[in-house]
Structure formats: C-alpha cells, structure tokens
Design an enzyme around this catalytic site. Structure first.
Site, mmCIF file in Angstrom:
data_model
loop_
_atom_site.group_PDB
_atom_site.id
_atom_site.type_symbol
_atom_site.label_atom_id
_atom_site.label_comp_id
_atom_site.label_asym_id
_atom_site.label_seq_id
_atom_site.Cartn_x
_atom_site.Cartn_y
_atom_site.Cartn_z
ATOM 1 N N CYS A 41 14.440 83.881 7.659
ATOM 2 C CA CYS A 41 13.436 84.079 6.597
ATOM 3 C C CYS A 41 12.316 83.040 6.664
ATOM 4 O O CYS A 41 11.163 83.344 6.361
ATOM 5 C CB CYS A 41 14.084 84.089 5.221
ATOM 6 S SG CYS A 41 14.967 82.577 4.817
ATOM 7 N N HIS A 66 -3.831 81.994 28.216
ATOM 8 C CA HIS A 66 -3.131 80.811 27.731
ATOM 9 C C HIS A 66 -2.195 80.288 28.820
ATOM 10 O O HIS A 66 -1.887 80.992 29.776
ATOM 11 C CB HIS A 66 -2.345 81.131 26.464
ATOM 12 C CG HIS A 66 -1.180 82.043 26.689
ATOM 13 N ND1 HIS A 66 -1.324 83.388 26.928
ATOM 14 C CD2 HIS A 66 0.149 81.808 26.732
ATOM 15 C CE1 HIS A 66 -0.134 83.931 27.094
ATOM 16 N NE2 HIS A 66 0.789 83.000 26.991
ATOM 17 N N CYS A 68 1.147 79.974 29.979
ATOM 18 C CA CYS A 68 2.335 80.726 29.557
ATOM 19 C C CYS A 68 3.629 80.009 29.941
ATOM 20 O O CYS A 68 3.735 79.421 31.007
ATOM 21 C CB CYS A 68 2.302 82.111 30.180
ATOM 22 S SG CYS A 68 3.566 83.184 29.501
ATOM 23 N N CYS A 73 7.904 81.362 25.594
ATOM 24 C CA CYS A 73 6.499 81.227 25.207
ATOM 25 C C CYS A 73 6.272 81.696 23.764
ATOM 26 O O CYS A 73 6.311 82.889 23.466
ATOM 27 C CB CYS A 73 5.613 82.006 26.169
ATOM 28 S SG CYS A 73 3.870 81.704 25.888
ATOM 29 N N CYS A 76 3.147 84.055 23.526
ATOM 30 C CA CYS A 76 3.395 85.454 23.895
ATOM 31 C C CYS A 76 4.215 86.171 22.820
ATOM 32 O O CYS A 76 3.936 87.306 22.465
ATOM 33 C CB CYS A 76 4.159 85.546 25.220
ATOM 34 S SG CYS A 76 3.122 85.282 26.662
ATOM 35 N N HIS A 132 -2.111 75.318 20.011
ATOM 36 C CA HIS A 132 -3.040 74.339 20.596
ATOM 37 C C HIS A 132 -2.611 73.996 22.028
ATOM 38 O O HIS A 132 -3.417 74.035 22.950
ATOM 39 C CB HIS A 132 -3.086 73.080 19.712
ATOM 40 C CG HIS A 132 -3.522 71.837 20.431
ATOM 41 N ND1 HIS A 132 -4.849 71.470 20.535
ATOM 42 C CD2 HIS A 132 -2.800 70.901 21.111
ATOM 43 C CE1 HIS A 132 -4.914 70.347 21.233
ATOM 44 N NE2 HIS A 132 -3.699 69.979 21.606
ATOM 45 N N CYS A 144 -8.700 66.961 19.703
ATOM 46 C CA CYS A 144 -9.095 68.281 20.186
ATOM 47 C C CYS A 144 -10.376 68.780 19.518
ATOM 48 O O CYS A 144 -10.449 68.899 18.300
ATOM 49 C CB CYS A 144 -7.971 69.276 19.940
ATOM 50 S SG CYS A 144 -8.395 70.938 20.441
ATOM 51 N N HIS A 301 16.308 80.500 0.216
ATOM 52 C CA HIS A 301 15.703 81.659 0.875
ATOM 53 C C HIS A 301 14.177 81.568 0.768
ATOM 54 O O HIS A 301 13.645 81.170 -0.259
ATOM 55 C CB HIS A 301 16.220 82.931 0.204
ATOM 56 C CG HIS A 301 15.647 84.183 0.794
ATOM 57 N ND1 HIS A 301 15.954 84.596 2.076
ATOM 58 C CD2 HIS A 301 14.789 85.097 0.294
ATOM 59 C CE1 HIS A 301 15.291 85.727 2.324
ATOM 60 N NE2 HIS A 301 14.583 86.044 1.257
HETATM 61 ZN ZN LIG Z 1 -6.602 72.047 19.544
HETATM 62 ZN ZN LIG Z 2 2.896 83.156 27.214
#
Ligand SMILES: [Zn+2]
Ligand SMILES: [Zn+2]
Ligand SMILES: [Zn+2]
Length: 344
Positions: A41, A66, A68, A73, A76, A132, A144, A301
């Site tokens: 949950c 990206h 991977c 991942c 993904c 990120h 970043c 929960h």
């Molecule tokens: Zn970033």
């Molecule tokens: Zn991926």
C-alpha cells in the site's frame, strides 16, 4: 512513523492543463493490487499520486532515454505501470514489477523489501531520487541543474539557510541545500495552531503556509554567529520556483491525538512566500500553489487522495479500490478535508 503528505503545484499550471484531451480521464484511473502479505500500500499510494501529477506524468512520457538497470530498473517499472494505466482494460493492475525493482535496488539498505511494510514518503522521495540517477547518473543530487532531470526541474526546492542576529547584525555563512520533500513536525505545527487560537477565535485557511514556516523554524534556535549572547532563529531562503512542492508531516507517535488539529490547519492554497522566510525567485514570489494530492496513513495502512484535473474531483485510492470523493463548492472548488470519513 505516521504521516500525511501534501503535493502542491502552481495554480497557473492547473489553468494551463484544462485543455481538452490533455488530461487523464477518470476512465484511465485504475487501482493497484495489493494481495495478502504483499504490504504494497505504501508503494501503491506513492505511484497513484505521481501518476495524477500532470506535470510529472507528461514529463516522464517525453523523456527520450535513461540509464537502464534491466530487471531492477525502477524507471522502466514505473513507466510500464504508467503505460498500463493508459492502455490496460483492467480496473486494477499489479505493481509487482516496481515492487521487485525497488526491493532489488535497496537490498543493501534493507529497505522496501518484499512483503514488508515501509514508509510511503520515503518511497516517494526515493523513486524521485532514482529517476534523477537514471537520467543523469554522473551529477550529484545537490548540484543537479540538468534540464532533462524531472526530479530536480519539477520537484526540488533549492534553499539556503542562514541566521542573522537582530541585536548585533552578524550573520552566519549561508548553508545551501536541496529538498524534494519539506518535512514538518505535526507537534510543532499544532503548537503554532494553539498560539494562533490564543489570539483569535479561529484559524483562517490562508494561514497554512505561515503555520508551516513557524512550525519548521520555531525552537530551532542558534547562538549568534559573533557570540553576542542572543539566540536567533534560522531563516530559510528559497532560490527557485518548483512546479511541485511536497510537504511531509512527521508524526511523533504512531497513535497521535493531533490528527484533528492537523487536518483543521490544512488549507487548499499555499504561497511559497509564506512557507519560507524569503523567496529569491520572482516567479516563486508570485506563485500560489494548490493542493492536488495527499497520502494518508492510518491503522498501519496507506491510502491516497489525488485531485483529478479533468473532472476537478478528488479521487480516493485504496489499493485496488478507486472512488470519487469530495464536496463540490459553489465556486467549483472541491474541498477534500470535508471528507474525513473517507479515511480508512
Ligand atoms: Zn537531477
Ligand atoms: Zn530501465
Ligand atoms: Zn549577535
């Protein structure tokens, strides 16, 4: 730790997103399965709120590639759930692949492991941090500025804190930092509510941001940097104008009697100027944020509420269960806090 979390984004962006065809329709709102023993949950609630954030959903879709990690991942797995939210005919979908990717990624830290309950706020924050890393693996979280990093471009609050002495004028060196979630103690928040109620009869809904700022700075006293003897408050300056601001409420105990007071203090609007001592960014100073999502924790929960852009309705997500909730106000605005009974 039990907590409630708010997601805010600028009103101007909500206005923009009212273009026909650009939003998820309620038919595309699906539940996420949580079979007995899975304890998913916390993850399901975080995913539902991310999916309902129009800015996040669209940005993720537009990302070309990206780094991977295959089976583990998170990027993904999240994208795959989003694709199924859009195209599947099922009313509830499994979140198992994302659960596995999360467990695999954090196995050394022993967090988010299969079958174990975990913290939804930290799950939400960690998913953002991982996104990120999947986009710009070689840039640190604190530095970043990549235009393609959804995490920092949309969610990050770039801040610095400094203490300035009113008595002698000395100031400490500014300490820069970045926050994806702005955590506030519910105990401190309720102390602020009491202070206000001592002076006036009731809380104005537009004081929510001020209450949050007071709650996160009061009690956090430092000695004057030139040691003149004064104790001074910390000041936090926001440098940017994030699209989405996330507030995480930290509860001191699992069973808190502050729930009613916390709910009473919430307001659907938040201005960044109230939340921080100063906002350096001009857009940030003008920006008003609107509550669009909440994750709630009760009786071990998690469930979530999210504002559905197209219908202007609040939707309640409890794993596989999805319900429309809320009272439509005369101005067309839905106030989610009227629906406390919808909490499990
Ligand atoms: Zn970033
Ligand atoms: Zn991926
Ligand atoms: Zn001083």
């Amino acid at each position: 730790m039990a907590w409630v979390k708010l997601f805010k984004k600028p009103v101007s962006d909500i206005g923009k997103s009212y273009q026909p065809g650009s939003m998820v329709s309620l038919a595309l709102t699906k539940g996420l399965l949580n079979e007995p023993g899975q304890n998913s949950c916390f993850l399901n609630s975080a995913v539902q709120v991310l999916w309902q954030l129009d800015i996040f959903r669209r940005s993720l879709r537009q990302l070309p590639g990206h780094f991977c990690l295959g089976d583990a991942c998170i990027f993904c797995a999240l994208k795959s759930i989003f694709t199924q939210f859009q195209h599947s005919r099922e009313r509830a979908l499994p979140s198992d692949n994302l659960r596995h990717a999360l467990a695999e990624t954090f196995k050394d830290e022993r967090r988010f492991q299969l079958g174990l309950m975990d913290d939804a706020a930290e799950c939400f924050e960690n998913i953002l941090e991982r996104i990120h890393l999947h986009i710009v693996s070689d840039i640190g979280m604190e530095t970043c500025t990549s235009k393609s990093c959804i995490t920092h471009q949309k969610f990050a609050m770039t801040l610095y804190e400094q203490s300035v002495c009113r008595s002698c004028g000395a100031s400490s060196d500014p300490l820069p930092f970045t926050e994806l979630v702005h955590y506030v103690s519910t105990t401190a928040l309720c102390q602020q509510v009491e202070c206000v109620l001592e002076k006036s009869e009731r809380l104005r809904p537009d004081t929510f941001g001020e209450l949050l700022q007071a709650a996160s700075t009061t009690g956090d006293l430092r000695n004057c940097p030139s040691n003149c003897g004064q104790s001074i408050r910390i000041r936090r300056v926001l440098m940017n104008c994030p699209d989405i601001v996330t507030i995480g409420f930290v509860w001191d105990t699992e069973q808190s009697d502050l729930t009613e007071d916390v709910i009473r203090s919430l307001g659907p609007h938040l201005s960044l100027c109230e939340l921080f001592w100063r906002v350096a960014d001009e857009n940030g100073r003008r920006t008003e944020l609107l509550l669009v999502g909440m994750i709630c924790y009760s009786s071990r929960h998690y469930c979530a509420f999210a504002h559905h852009t197209k219908t202007s309705r609040w939707v309640f997500f409890d794993d596989a269960t999805v319900k429309e909730v809320g009272v439509r106000q005369s101005g067309g605005e839905v106030v989610p806090f009227r629906n406390r009974r919808a909490y499990p």
